[in-house]
Each structure stands twice: as C-alpha cells, then as structure tokens.
Motif scaffolding. Sequence first.
Motif, mmCIF file in Angstrom:
data_model
loop_
_atom_site.group_PDB
_atom_site.id
_atom_site.type_symbol
_atom_site.label_atom_id
_atom_site.label_comp_id
_atom_site.label_asym_id
_atom_site.label_seq_id
_atom_site.Cartn_x
_atom_site.Cartn_y
_atom_site.Cartn_z
ATOM 1 N N THR A 43 0.850 -1.192 0.000
ATOM 2 C CA THR A 43 0.000 0.000 0.000
ATOM 3 C C THR A 43 0.885 1.240 0.000
ATOM 4 O OG1 THR A 43 -1.684 -1.178 1.238
ATOM 5 C CG2 THR A 43 -1.865 1.197 1.190
ATOM 6 N N LEU A 44 0.680 2.056 -1.014
ATOM 7 C CA LEU A 44 1.511 3.244 -1.211
ATOM 8 C C LEU A 44 0.646 4.494 -1.105
ATOM 9 C CD1 LEU A 44 4.265 4.480 -2.288
ATOM 10 C CD2 LEU A 44 3.243 4.304 -4.552
ATOM 11 N N GLY A 45 1.059 5.441 -0.291
ATOM 12 C CA GLY A 45 0.342 6.714 -0.193
ATOM 13 C C GLY A 45 0.990 7.745 -1.097
ATOM 14 N N LEU A 46 0.164 8.468 -1.850
ATOM 15 C CA LEU A 46 0.657 9.583 -2.679
ATOM 16 C C LEU A 46 0.110 10.859 -2.079
ATOM 17 C CD1 LEU A 46 0.124 8.886 -6.516
ATOM 18 C CD2 LEU A 46 2.264 9.203 -5.300
ATOM 19 N N VAL A 47 0.988 11.722 -1.573
ATOM 20 C CA VAL A 47 0.501 12.934 -0.904
ATOM 21 C C VAL A 47 1.155 14.178 -1.502
ATOM 22 C CG1 VAL A 47 0.098 11.690 1.254
ATOM 23 C CG2 VAL A 47 2.226 12.932 0.958
ATOM 24 N N GLY A 48 0.513 15.297 -1.271
ATOM 25 C CA GLY A 48 0.988 16.587 -1.756
ATOM 26 C C GLY A 48 -0.208 17.512 -1.912
ATOM 27 N N ASP A 223 2.039 1.385 3.657
ATOM 28 C CA ASP A 223 3.356 0.856 3.987
ATOM 29 C C ASP A 223 4.439 1.871 3.624
ATOM 30 O OD1 ASP A 223 2.165 -1.721 4.488
ATOM 31 O OD2 ASP A 223 2.044 -1.986 2.325
ATOM 32 N N ARG A 224 4.201 2.572 2.521
ATOM 33 C CA ARG A 224 5.225 3.475 1.985
ATOM 34 C C ARG A 224 4.537 4.762 1.528
ATOM 35 N NH1 ARG A 224 8.071 2.842 -2.945
ATOM 36 N NH2 ARG A 224 6.723 1.098 -3.464
ATOM 37 N N VAL A 225 5.294 5.841 1.486
ATOM 38 C CA VAL A 225 4.727 7.147 1.123
ATOM 39 C C VAL A 225 5.590 7.817 0.063
ATOM 40 C CG1 VAL A 225 3.997 9.412 1.976
ATOM 41 C CG2 VAL A 225 3.908 7.456 3.492
ATOM 42 N N ILE A 226 4.914 8.439 -0.902
ATOM 43 C CA ILE A 226 5.588 9.312 -1.862
ATOM 44 C C ILE A 226 5.025 10.705 -1.670
ATOM 45 C CG2 ILE A 226 5.579 9.945 -4.323
ATOM 46 C CD1 ILE A 226 6.040 7.027 -5.001
ATOM 47 N N VAL A 227 5.915 11.684 -1.507
ATOM 48 C CA VAL A 227 5.492 13.087 -1.384
ATOM 49 C C VAL A 227 5.801 13.764 -2.713
ATOM 50 C CG1 VAL A 227 5.766 15.241 -0.100
ATOM 51 C CG2 VAL A 227 6.092 13.046 1.068
ATOM 52 N N ARG A 232 6.784 16.339 -9.317
ATOM 53 C CA ARG A 232 7.975 15.519 -9.050
ATOM 54 C C ARG A 232 7.882 14.867 -7.682
ATOM 55 N NH1 ARG A 232 12.108 16.032 -12.503
ATOM 56 N NH2 ARG A 232 12.018 17.821 -13.906
ATOM 57 N N ILE A 233 8.572 13.732 -7.542
ATOM 58 C CA ILE A 233 8.690 13.115 -6.215
ATOM 59 C C ILE A 233 9.803 13.843 -5.478
ATOM 60 C CG2 ILE A 233 9.322 11.033 -4.957
ATOM 61 C CD1 ILE A 233 8.137 9.393 -7.255
ATOM 62 N N VAL A 234 9.483 14.399 -4.311
ATOM 63 C CA VAL A 234 10.531 15.073 -3.530
ATOM 64 C C VAL A 234 11.018 14.191 -2.376
ATOM 65 C CG1 VAL A 234 9.822 17.407 -4.178
ATOM 66 C CG2 VAL A 234 8.883 16.360 -2.094
ATOM 67 N N GLU A 235 10.161 13.252 -1.946
ATOM 68 C CA GLU A 235 10.601 12.341 -0.886
ATOM 69 C C GLU A 235 9.815 11.038 -0.991
ATOM 70 O OE1 GLU A 235 11.228 14.106 2.888
ATOM 71 O OE2 GLU A 235 11.809 12.224 3.832
ATOM 72 N N GLU A 236 10.511 9.946 -0.746
ATOM 73 C CA GLU A 236 9.860 8.627 -0.764
ATOM 74 C C GLU A 236 10.507 7.753 0.296
ATOM 75 O OE1 GLU A 236 10.432 6.439 -4.365
ATOM 76 O OE2 GLU A 236 9.542 4.629 -3.517
ATOM 77 N N GLY A 237 9.696 7.015 1.014
ATOM 78 C CA GLY A 237 10.260 6.111 2.002
ATOM 79 C C GLY A 237 9.170 5.339 2.714
ATOM 80 N N LEU A 238 9.579 4.476 3.632
ATOM 81 C CA LEU A 238 8.602 3.760 4.443
ATOM 82 C C LEU A 238 7.824 4.777 5.275
ATOM 83 C CD1 LEU A 238 10.715 0.727 5.712
ATOM 84 C CD2 LEU A 238 8.999 0.752 3.880
ATOM 85 N N THR A 239 6.555 4.485 5.507
ATOM 86 C CA THR A 239 5.691 5.439 6.212
ATOM 87 C C THR A 239 6.310 5.864 7.546
ATOM 88 O OG1 THR A 239 3.806 4.427 5.158
ATOM 89 C CG2 THR A 239 3.342 5.740 7.115
ATOM 90 N N GLU A 240 6.848 4.878 8.289
ATOM 91 C CA GLU A 240 7.390 5.212 9.616
ATOM 92 C C GLU A 240 8.582 6.160 9.493
ATOM 93 O OE1 GLU A 240 7.823 1.071 9.610
ATOM 94 O OE2 GLU A 240 9.815 1.141 10.520
ATOM 95 N N ASP A 241 9.369 6.015 8.426
ATOM 96 C CA ASP A 241 10.539 6.884 8.256
ATOM 97 C C ASP A 241 10.123 8.285 7.807
ATOM 98 O OD1 ASP A 241 12.476 4.977 8.963
ATOM 99 O OD2 ASP A 241 12.305 4.044 6.992
ATOM 100 N N VAL A 242 9.205 8.354 6.824
ATOM 101 C CA VAL A 242 8.803 9.675 6.299
ATOM 102 C C VAL A 242 8.069 10.468 7.385
ATOM 103 C CG1 VAL A 242 7.407 10.879 4.583
ATOM 104 C CG2 VAL A 242 8.745 8.873 3.908
ATOM 105 N N PHE A 243 7.201 9.796 8.138
ATOM 106 C CA PHE A 243 6.465 10.511 9.191
ATOM 107 C C PHE A 243 7.339 10.735 10.422
ATOM 108 C CE2 PHE A 243 2.864 9.523 6.603
ATOM 109 C CZ PHE A 243 1.937 10.522 6.889
ATOM 110 N N GLY A 244 8.208 9.775 10.712
ATOM 111 C CA GLY A 244 9.008 9.872 11.932
ATOM 112 C C GLY A 244 10.199 10.801 11.797
#
Length: 336
Positions: A43-48, A223-227, A232-244
């Motif tokens: 499950t991938l989140g796309l946010v922005g 599970d993972r997030v793309i910002v 453009r993608i400015v940041e991508e990583g596991l949800t816990e890493d991107v949020f934490g």
Amino acid sequence: MSAPLLRVEDLAVHFKAGGGLGRKAKLVRAVNGVSFELAAGETLGLVGESGCGKSTLGRALLHLGAITDGRVYFDGMDVGGADAGGIARLHRETAMIFQDPYNALNPRMNIGNAIAEVLRVHKKVPPAEIKARVAELMQLVGLSPDLADRRPAALSGGQCQRAGIARALAINPKLIIADECVAALDVSIQAQIINLLIELKSRMNLALIFIAHDLGVVRRLCDRVIVMYLGRIVEEGLTEDVFGNPQHPYTRALMRAIPEIDPDRGLPDDPLGGEPPSPLDIPAGCAFHPRCPAVMPVCRTGPAPATRFVNNCHVACHLYQDQGSTDPQTREKIHA
Ligand code: SF4
C-alpha cells in the motif's frame, strides 16, 4: 526478489489547458520524471497539495489519461504501448475508486445491478451465479444485500462508497487506485471506510495506491509514502521513516502542519505561505525554492535536484550530499 507489480520509469504527463477566445492554451506539466515501483500487496500513499500531479499520475498509471513520456509497466506489460487486448487485461486486473461516491455510480441503476454489470462485462462468474456473487460482495464491504435494489440517491455517502468499493473488488483486482476516496465523507464514515480498506488489503493481498490529502489516514493505511511537489517526487520512504523523520523541507512543512492533537487533519490549503504551486509556471531549479526556508543559490537555477538516499528515504534536495549527511548549518535551518 520477485518482479514488482507496477514499475514507473521517468513518467511525464503534459497537456494543454485553457485557450479559446483569442487566448493561447497553456501547457500544464502535471507529472515530470516520476519513477517508482510497487510490489504486489503493498500500500503506497501519494501525498501533496492540490495541483501536485498525484491524481493525474494515478489516472496515467491505469491508462485513463495520456502518457507524454516515460514508461509504466503493470505486471510486465508496457501500459503506454499496450494493444486493445493489453488494455482490456489492464482494466480486468486494476480498478479505481473515486472521490465522489454518488458521481461514480449510475444514478438510474440500483447498486445490485451496478455491481452485477462489472461481473457481466468482465465475465467473472457464470450468469446464474451473478446474484449470489453480488450479495457476497455487498457483505464483504459491509452492505446488507437487502440494499441491492436501492439507487444511489436512496443511500448515504458511506453506503455509496462501499458500493463503489464492491464494484472495484468484483473484478478481483491486483491493484486498486483510490483517489481521495474518503475526502467527501463524514469523519466517522471515513474511519469505517479506512478500516474496511485495511481489512480488505490484508485479506485479499491487494496492492493499493492511496491518493490523499489526509496525512493521518495515509499514516494508518500505507506501507510506503511518496510526497509530490509540482509533478515531481521530492521524498519517498517507508511510512514510519517519512512521518518519523522527514528529510525534505517540503515534507517537514507538511508534517509540521498536522497538529499532534488531530493527526487525521488533511493538508492545509497553504502550509507554507508564499505563492501556491501552479503546474502552469514551474520555477527553475528546485520547484520548491520560492517557498523553501533553507533555499540556497544553487537551488534557483539548473535542473531539479537529483534524488539521494538519506536516512532511509529517497530525497530530492540540494541540502543532502551523500547518504545520511547534512551540513550542520543547513540542518539547523530546516529544523527551525
Ligand atoms: Fe529547499 Fe534547495 Fe532543497 Fe529545494 S533543493 S528543498 S530549495 S534546500
């Protein structure tokens, strides 16, 4: 390692908008050089913010919008180069859930028939078994089969969204893209739909791309997030890493805008001040530079910053020179 279910390589989606009455149409550069992979069941989140290209990207992945450049591979198939048979396969194995649950359903068709239509078109079950399968799908999404003869206008928003999810599940998809699928619902109904998606993804090993304004929902579901910022993608990583431990100044600003007390709040209209982003007029260099608290001369010119691997996240920002290291002064600035 098994091949990814979805592979996106340097994808660009540009189109003309406006024009007419003597005015020239403008080029919207909605998606610019996006690359990522998605595994089966992930499950991938796309946010922005609005206008960052996430919905255009979602549509292009399912061949619902034109691709300008780059490649999308679904289960090994080149989506942009697919023939009619390939597109039919794509539509048999993927589904989209839309924001407005009422508009996504035919107002003249009862929801039982709306679900049955998908089963018939894709020949998922023999005609004699369609009625039973409709009831099964309705129960799966928490709808009483007694509601099958109701039209959308006679149902609540949450019930209509459940019917939309039942239609999506009717094809036994490998991938669902949910585009702001809870944004139009009341908060308590949102929670029910999110819990339903969490349950379905683990039960059915679904890959899910969740396009959302609501960072709290993404944190719970993905599970993972793309910002994304201006295509453009400015940041991508596991949800816990991107949020934490977010690295990119834009991600940090988004995270700061979520009050601890209410993690389910959506993105504010303008979390950073400054000019809101427009895909009609993308700044040179790093597109985020007019709003960035850590901007440097190098950010204002030249190509967009390359992506680097920093503290478990992929980050496109000149602040980072190599893995995990940031100049102490600039680190102070982005943490300020
Ligand atoms: Fe800010 Fe420069 Fe990084 Fe862009 S590249 S986010 S302007 S520091």
